[in-house]
Structure formats: C-alpha cells, structure tokens
Write an enzyme that holds these catalytic residues in place. Structure first.
Site, PDB file in Angstrom:
ATOM      1  N   ARG A   1     102.485  57.729  53.775  1.00 43.88           N
ATOM      2  CA  ARG A   1     103.419  57.687  52.795  1.00 43.88           C
ATOM      3  C   ARG A   1     104.391  58.684  52.825  1.00 43.88           C
ATOM      4  O   ARG A   1     105.716  59.046  53.130  1.00 43.88           O
ATOM      5  CB  ARG A   1     102.625  57.390  51.565  1.00 43.88           C
ATOM      6  CG  ARG A   1     103.416  56.944  50.187  1.00 43.88           C
ATOM      7  CD  ARG A   1     104.038  58.047  49.453  1.00 43.88           C
ATOM      8  NE  ARG A   1     103.092  59.354  49.097  1.00 43.88           N
ATOM      9  CZ  ARG A   1     103.748  60.490  48.908  1.00 43.88           C
ATOM     10  NH1 ARG A   1     105.023  60.653  48.663  1.00 43.88           N
ATOM     11  NH2 ARG A   1     102.620  61.538  48.479  1.00 43.88           N
ATOM     12  N   ASP A   2     103.810  60.047  52.261  1.00 42.34           N
ATOM     13  CA  ASP A   2     104.583  61.365  52.234  1.00 42.34           C
ATOM     14  C   ASP A   2     105.176  61.655  53.372  1.00 42.34           C
ATOM     15  O   ASP A   2     106.236  62.080  53.734  1.00 42.34           O
ATOM     16  CB  ASP A   2     103.522  62.404  51.913  1.00 42.34           C
ATOM     17  CG  ASP A   2     104.399  63.269  51.013  1.00 42.34           C
ATOM     18  OD1 ASP A   2     105.732  63.369  50.937  1.00 42.34           O
ATOM     19  OD2 ASP A   2     103.881  64.333  50.443  1.00 42.34           O
TER      20      ASP A   2
ATOM     21  N   HIS B   1      97.768  69.897  47.423  1.00 43.08           N
ATOM     22  CA  HIS B   1      98.582  69.217  48.230  1.00 43.08           C
ATOM     23  C   HIS B   1      99.783  70.115  48.744  1.00 43.08           C
ATOM     24  O   HIS B   1     100.546  70.457  47.621  1.00 43.08           O
ATOM     25  CB  HIS B   1      99.232  67.835  47.342  1.00 43.08           C
ATOM     26  CG  HIS B   1     100.199  66.924  48.170  1.00 43.08           C
ATOM     27  ND1 HIS B   1     100.076  65.682  48.402  1.00 43.08           N
ATOM     28  CD2 HIS B   1     101.454  67.252  48.243  1.00 43.08           C
ATOM     29  CE1 HIS B   1     101.132  65.349  49.014  1.00 43.08           C
ATOM     30  NE2 HIS B   1     102.094  66.270  48.666  1.00 43.08           N
TER      31      HIS B   1
ATOM     32  N   HIS C   1     102.667  71.357  51.196  1.00 38.69           N
ATOM     33  CA  HIS C   1     103.630  71.468  52.229  1.00 38.69           C
ATOM     34  C   HIS C   1     103.632  72.688  52.863  1.00 38.69           C
ATOM     35  O   HIS C   1     103.572  73.678  52.488  1.00 38.69           O
ATOM     36  CB  HIS C   1     105.057  70.937  51.647  1.00 38.69           C
ATOM     37  CG  HIS C   1     104.803  69.568  51.137  1.00 38.69           C
ATOM     38  ND1 HIS C   1     105.693  68.369  52.194  1.00 38.69           N
ATOM     39  CD2 HIS C   1     104.628  69.003  50.175  1.00 38.69           C
ATOM     40  CE1 HIS C   1     105.332  67.422  51.338  1.00 38.69           C
ATOM     41  NE2 HIS C   1     104.714  67.444  50.183  1.00 38.69           N
TER      42      HIS C   1
ATOM     43  N   CYS D   1     109.541  65.532  50.777  1.00 40.19           N
ATOM     44  CA  CYS D   1     109.978  64.611  49.703  1.00 40.19           C
ATOM     45  C   CYS D   1     111.504  64.299  49.756  1.00 40.19           C
ATOM     46  O   CYS D   1     112.158  65.318  49.864  1.00 40.19           O
ATOM     47  CB  CYS D   1     109.610  65.296  48.313  1.00 40.19           C
ATOM     48  SG  CYS D   1     110.160  64.418  46.958  1.00 40.19           S
TER      49      CYS D   1
ATOM     50  N   ASN E   1     103.810  68.035  55.295  1.00 41.39           N
ATOM     51  CA  ASN E   1     102.910  68.567  54.579  1.00 41.39           C
ATOM     52  C   ASN E   1     101.904  69.195  55.656  1.00 41.39           C
ATOM     53  O   ASN E   1     102.238  69.168  56.667  1.00 41.39           O
ATOM     54  CB  ASN E   1     101.506  67.223  54.168  1.00 41.39           C
ATOM     55  CG  ASN E   1     102.396  66.188  53.074  1.00 41.39           C
ATOM     56  OD1 ASN E   1     103.028  65.430  53.319  1.00 41.39           O
ATOM     57  ND2 ASN E   1     101.957  66.650  52.004  1.00 41.39           N
TER      58      ASN E   1
HETATM   59  C1  LIG Z   1     111.108  55.402  39.025  1.00 35.16           C
HETATM   60  C2  LIG Z   1     112.337  54.748  39.597  1.00 35.16           C
HETATM   61  C3  LIG Z   1     112.239  53.328  39.908  1.00 35.16           C
HETATM   62  C4  LIG Z   1     113.535  54.758  38.519  1.00 35.16           C
HETATM   63  O1  LIG Z   1     114.718  54.378  38.974  1.00 35.16           O
HETATM   64  P1  LIG Z   1     115.684  53.741  37.916  1.00 35.16           P
HETATM   65  O2  LIG Z   1     116.929  53.689  38.745  1.00 35.16           O
HETATM   66  O3  LIG Z   1     115.683  54.566  36.613  1.00 35.16           O
HETATM   67  O4  LIG Z   1     114.988  52.660  37.654  1.00 35.16           O
HETATM   68  P2  LIG Z   1     115.440  51.142  37.028  1.00 35.16           P
HETATM   69  O5  LIG Z   1     114.391  50.710  36.145  1.00 35.16           O
HETATM   70  O6  LIG Z   1     116.737  51.238  36.371  1.00 35.16           O
HETATM   71  O7  LIG Z   1     115.928  50.053  38.238  1.00 35.16           O
HETATM   72  C5  LIG Z   1     116.769  50.364  39.223  1.00 35.16           C
HETATM   73  C6  LIG Z   1     116.744  49.338  40.147  1.00 35.16           C
HETATM   74  O8  LIG Z   1     115.438  49.717  40.870  1.00 35.16           O
HETATM   75  C7  LIG Z   1     114.653  48.394  40.733  1.00 35.16           C
HETATM   76  N1  LIG Z   1     113.265  48.841  40.691  1.00 35.16           N
HETATM   77  C8  LIG Z   1     112.853  49.680  39.764  1.00 35.16           C
HETATM   78  N2  LIG Z   1     111.498  49.903  39.891  1.00 35.16           N
HETATM   79  C9  LIG Z   1     111.251  49.374  40.951  1.00 35.16           C
HETATM   80  C10 LIG Z   1     109.834  49.382  41.808  1.00 35.16           C
HETATM   81  N3  LIG Z   1     108.997  50.034  41.399  1.00 35.16           N
HETATM   82  N4  LIG Z   1     110.028  48.568  42.778  1.00 35.16           N
HETATM   83  C11 LIG Z   1     111.195  47.683  43.099  1.00 35.16           C
HETATM   84  N5  LIG Z   1     112.449  47.974  42.575  1.00 35.16           N
HETATM   85  C12 LIG Z   1     112.305  48.669  41.401  1.00 35.16           C
HETATM   86  C13 LIG Z   1     115.238  47.633  39.655  1.00 35.16           C
HETATM   87  O9  LIG Z   1     114.754  46.249  39.527  1.00 35.16           O
HETATM   88  C14 LIG Z   1     116.776  47.753  39.571  1.00 35.16           C
HETATM   89  O10 LIG Z   1     117.298  46.921  40.522  1.00 35.16           O
HETATM   90  P3  LIG Z   1     118.598  46.404  40.416  1.00 35.16           P
HETATM   91  O11 LIG Z   1     118.580  45.534  38.990  1.00 35.16           O
HETATM   92  O12 LIG Z   1     119.647  47.310  40.400  1.00 35.16           O
HETATM   93  O13 LIG Z   1     118.743  45.545  41.586  1.00 35.16           O
HETATM   94  C15 LIG Z   1     113.084  55.124  40.685  1.00 35.16           C
HETATM   95  O14 LIG Z   1     113.411  56.807  40.397  1.00 35.16           O
HETATM   96  C16 LIG Z   1     112.060  55.548  41.833  1.00 35.16           C
HETATM   97  O15 LIG Z   1     111.587  54.460  42.379  1.00 35.16           O
HETATM   98  N6  LIG Z   1     111.689  56.834  42.096  1.00 35.16           N
HETATM   99  C17 LIG Z   1     110.731  56.798  43.307  1.00 35.16           C
HETATM  100  C18 LIG Z   1     111.142  58.338  44.185  1.00 35.16           C
HETATM  101  C19 LIG Z   1     110.078  58.683  45.116  1.00 35.16           C
HETATM  102  O16 LIG Z   1     109.497  57.699  45.589  1.00 35.16           O
HETATM  103  N7  LIG Z   1     109.819  59.816  45.448  1.00 35.16           N
HETATM  104  C20 LIG Z   1     109.055  60.156  46.627  1.00 35.16           C
HETATM  105  C21 LIG Z   1     107.461  60.054  46.143  1.00 35.16           C
HETATM  106  S1  LIG Z   1     106.991  61.413  44.887  1.00 35.16           S
HETATM  107  C22 LIG Z   1     106.538  62.649  46.228  1.00 35.16           C
HETATM  108  O17 LIG Z   1     106.914  62.545  47.201  1.00 35.16           O
HETATM  109  C23 LIG Z   1     106.060  63.848  45.827  1.00 35.16           C
HETATM  110  C24 LIG Z   1     104.329  63.629  46.259  1.00 35.16           C
HETATM  111  C25 LIG Z   1     103.617  62.653  45.554  1.00 35.16           C
HETATM  112  O18 LIG Z   1     104.264  63.556  47.486  1.00 35.16           O
HETATM  113  C26 LIG Z   1     103.682  65.186  45.831  1.00 35.16           C
HETATM  114  C27 LIG Z   1     104.403  66.332  46.065  1.00 35.16           C
HETATM  115  O19 LIG Z   1     104.650  66.834  47.529  1.00 35.16           O
HETATM  116  O20 LIG Z   1     104.818  66.936  45.297  1.00 35.16           O
END
Ligand SMILES: CC(C)(COP(=O)([O-])OP(=O)([O-])OC[C@H]1O[C@@H](n2cnc3c(N)ncnc32)[C@H](O)[C@@H]1OP(=O)([O-])[O-])[C@@H](O)C(=O)NCCC(=O)NCCSC(=O)C[C@@](C)(O)CC(=O)[O-]
Length: 365
Positions: A51-52, A260, A262, A293, A302
C-alpha cells in the site's frame, strides 16, 4: 535460510513469535530504557509495502504483481500486510485495483490484510465486496475467509497536509471518519488509525506535538485499536521522535501507538529503535524500502522491513517466529526489479550479496 554469520544470528532473530495482544512489558516503558538481550520482547511488524510502498509509483503496477507481492510477504511469515486502499482513484490512481488485489490474493490463516479507507464511499465499496464472502449456509460448501478483517482510517496533525491529502481540514476529516469507524466496527471490522506528519509537515513546517496527541486521542475515541504515528516526510531524528512521543504519551497509553517512519534522511532504523525504547511495540515497515506518500513531495519510502529485522537481531526484541528474512530480502529485490530498479534496503543489498556469494561458493564445491 541464510548461512554463515547471519544464520547464527538468524537462529535467535529470524524466527519470530506471532503478534500478541499482550503488547508490552510495563517495566520496559520508561523512556530510553534499553531492553536486555535476553528479554526477547515481541514486536509486531506491519508490512505496508503493497500500500504505502506502491501508492507513489508513477507507472501503474499490474494487479497480478501486487497480488504476488502480498502472497510472497505472507509466505515469508508477515502477519499484518496492508494490501491496498479504497481511496478515490482520481486522487491515487495506483490503488485503483485494490478490490481485485484482495479478491485474488491467497488468504493465509492468521494473516491480516488491512486496507485504507478514507470515507464512507470507500467503506461502502469494501463492504460490498465483503458481502460476497458471507459464510456458506451449508458446511458442505466451505467459503474462503473474507479478504480482510481490518480497515485503516487516516488523518494528519496539520490542516495543510490534511487538505492536500484528503481535501478537508483536520476537524473535517475527523467528522468524516467518525461514522466510518462506527460503521466498520458495527460490521465486525477492526479499525486502525494513522496520524500523518507527526514531526514535520511538507507544507507548514515544524509540527505542534500537542496536535499529534489530540488527533491521536480523537482516533482512539472513535474506536481505533491502535494509532500509527507517521513521520511522513522522514525528517525525524531520534531526539525529535522522543520529544514527540513524550508529548503523546502524556495522555495516550503507549500500547495504543505504532511507529511509522519514512527513511528520507536515513534515520528510519534509529527512529524505530528509539520508539521501541519508549515502549512502542508495533512498527510499520515496507519491503525493499518501497514507498512515499503522493502528497508528501520529496519523501522517500518507509523504513525497509529488512533493515528493521536486521537491526532487531540480538537487541532483545523479536518480531515473529515465522518470519524468514531471506525470503523478505528476495521479495524486496523481486518487487524492486519489477519496478525497474534495485532494492534500497541497506540490509537487503548486503544480505543478497552475501547470499549470492555463498551460492557461488557452494556451486564450486
Ligand atoms: C478523501 C477523498 C476521497 C476526498 O476527495 P474529494 O475530491 O473531496 O471527494 P468527493 O467526495 O468530492 O469525490 C470526488 C470523486 O471521487 C470519488 N470518490 C470519493 N471517494 C471515493 C472512494 N473512497 N473510492 C472511490 N471513489 C471515490 C467520488 O465518487 C467522486 O467521483 P466523481 O463523481 O467525480 O466521478 C480523496 O481526497 C482521497 O481519496 N484521498 C486519499 C489520498 C491518499 O490515499 N493518500 C495516501 C494515503 S495516506 C498516507 O500515505 C499516509 C500514511 C497513512 O501512509 C501515513 C504516513 O506516512 O504519514
């Protein structure tokens, strides 16, 4: 198994005891208390490579490669493997195939395959998939176990990062996540939490550790069984990690925390060891040092799983009886080569050279 000097270490270190609920010995929770070599404290490694590790790749990694990665990690003895994310594919295209990955991967008994869920839509998509794995009505039709029993929800310690990563503020993300956690718990799923940017934020600089503590408390209040503290940018030093943990531990029991880190500045392993001194007993790591990320520009992967496992040797900590470091090293190289590069794990590189030399020597005999 490795031979020569490493196997001597391997006999005590490369076999680990499984993740236990008895997370830590309270006598060892004092800051900067080094464990003795005989204490053998269990450490849980959460493998986040699929995933990450992969979420930041530019080219789309085929589903079959992701499936093979998860399978190799499970066969190498990892008990917690973060298999993907149910996030918006518009935001992180690389994770779009997660439903296929978790449907197609082997599901080994005793192995947990958590997935990230950012909102209700992600949870609904996951629950729809899980609903096809209801237990069969008759014992004559045994069903495979459902692909996952755990989600991870995530937010951050700064508004700027939360906005960049999930398009809302910290408060907005907590409001969004609370019903998701409740619904997941109601469905019998375990919920883990993440707080990103616990040391430095790529957008707003030095982080207020009090905020890390407050956000951690909020996630635990939603029912997370554990909160993983992410040094997303990888700027953390052991001193900064200590300072941050001292603040968080003021109100949060250390057994509810995971580390966690990096490895951007090469301090990943040092930070892992420092957090263990603080009583943390769960560490996230990524095979081959994969990752970063997408919303943390410049951050590298990581801390490598191989590097953590190697560093734990002889330290008095043990990370799981079934883990085979040689297989982890091979998996780190296998996935790195699939991605068109070499493993960045220091231990992975050294151990592979050693393994190759030994193989050549054996072939000459
Ligand atoms: C949270 C949102 C969805 C808000 O994003 P948004 O644009 O505000 O969401 P929305 O509700 O307005 O939806 C926009 C579009 O996305 C679709 N949609 C909406 N939600 C989903 C979903 N779940 N699955 C599939 N589709 C989805 C939704 O249907 C729509 O599609 P459209 O109508 O335009 O065709 C977006 O910002 C997002 O997905 N962010 C995730 C970012 C991410 O994955 N980052 C990496 C993970 S975190 C990380 O790596 C840190 C960590 C954990 O490892 C720890 C560390 O190292 O710090």
């Amino acid at each position: 198994m490795l031979s020569g000097r490493v196997p001597r270490l391997a006999s005590s270190i490369l076999r680990y005891s499984p993740r236990t609920s008895a997370r830590c010995d309270t006598t060892l929770l004092q800051p900067r208390t080094f464990a003795t070599a005989s204490s053998n404290i269990p450490i849980n490694i959460v493998e986040v490579g699929p995933r990450d590790g992969l979420q930041n790749e530019k080219g789309i990694v085929p589903v079959e490669v992701k499936v093979e990665l998860v399978n190799r990690l499970a066969r190498a003895g990892m008990k917690f493997i973060e298999a993907g994310s149910f996030v918006s594919p518009k935001w992180v295209p690389q994770m779009a195939g997660t439903a296929e990955v978790i449907s197609q991967m082997e599901r080994l008994r005793g192995v947990h395959y958590p997935v990230l869920v950012p909102n209700q839509k992600g949870l609904d998509n996951l629950l729809n998939l899980l609903s096809t794995y209801r237990p069969a009505l008759s014992n004559s039709q045994p069903q495979p176990p459902q692909p996952t029993d755990e989600i991870a929800i995530f937010t951050a310690a700064t508004d700027a990062f939360t906005q960049a990563n999930t398009n809302t503020t910290i408060a907005g993300s907590l409001e969004r996540l609370a019903p998701v956690a409740r619904a997941a718990l109601d469905k019998g799923l375990r919920v883990r939490g993440y707080v990103s940017v616990v040391i430095t934020c790529p957008y707003s600089g030095q982080v207020d550790y009090k905020k890390v503590r407050e956000v951690t408390e909020a996630l635990l209040g939603m029912g997370c069984y554990e909160v993983s503290l992410g040094d997303t940018v990888g700027t953390g030093t052991p001193a900064a990690v200590s300072e941050m943990l001292e603040e968080v531990k003021k109100t949060v029991p250390v057994e509810k925390l995971a580390g966690h880190f990096h490895d951007t500045y090469g301090t990943g392993v040092a930070n892992v060891l420092r957090s263990l001194e603080h009583g943390i007993r769960t560490i996230d790591a990524s095979v081959g040092g994969l990752g970063g990320c997408p919303y943390s520009p410049g951050a590298t992967g990581n801390v490598a799983t191989e590097d953590v496992l190697y560093a734990l040797q002889g330290s008095g900590y043990t990370a799981g009886e079934d883990i085979d470091l040689e297989k982890i090293v091979e998996t780190g190289w296998w996935i790195s080569e699939k991605l068109g590069r070499e493993s960045v794990s220091r231990a992975g590189r050294a151990l592979r050279s050693k393994m190759t030399r030994e193989k050549e020597q054996r072939a000459k005999l």
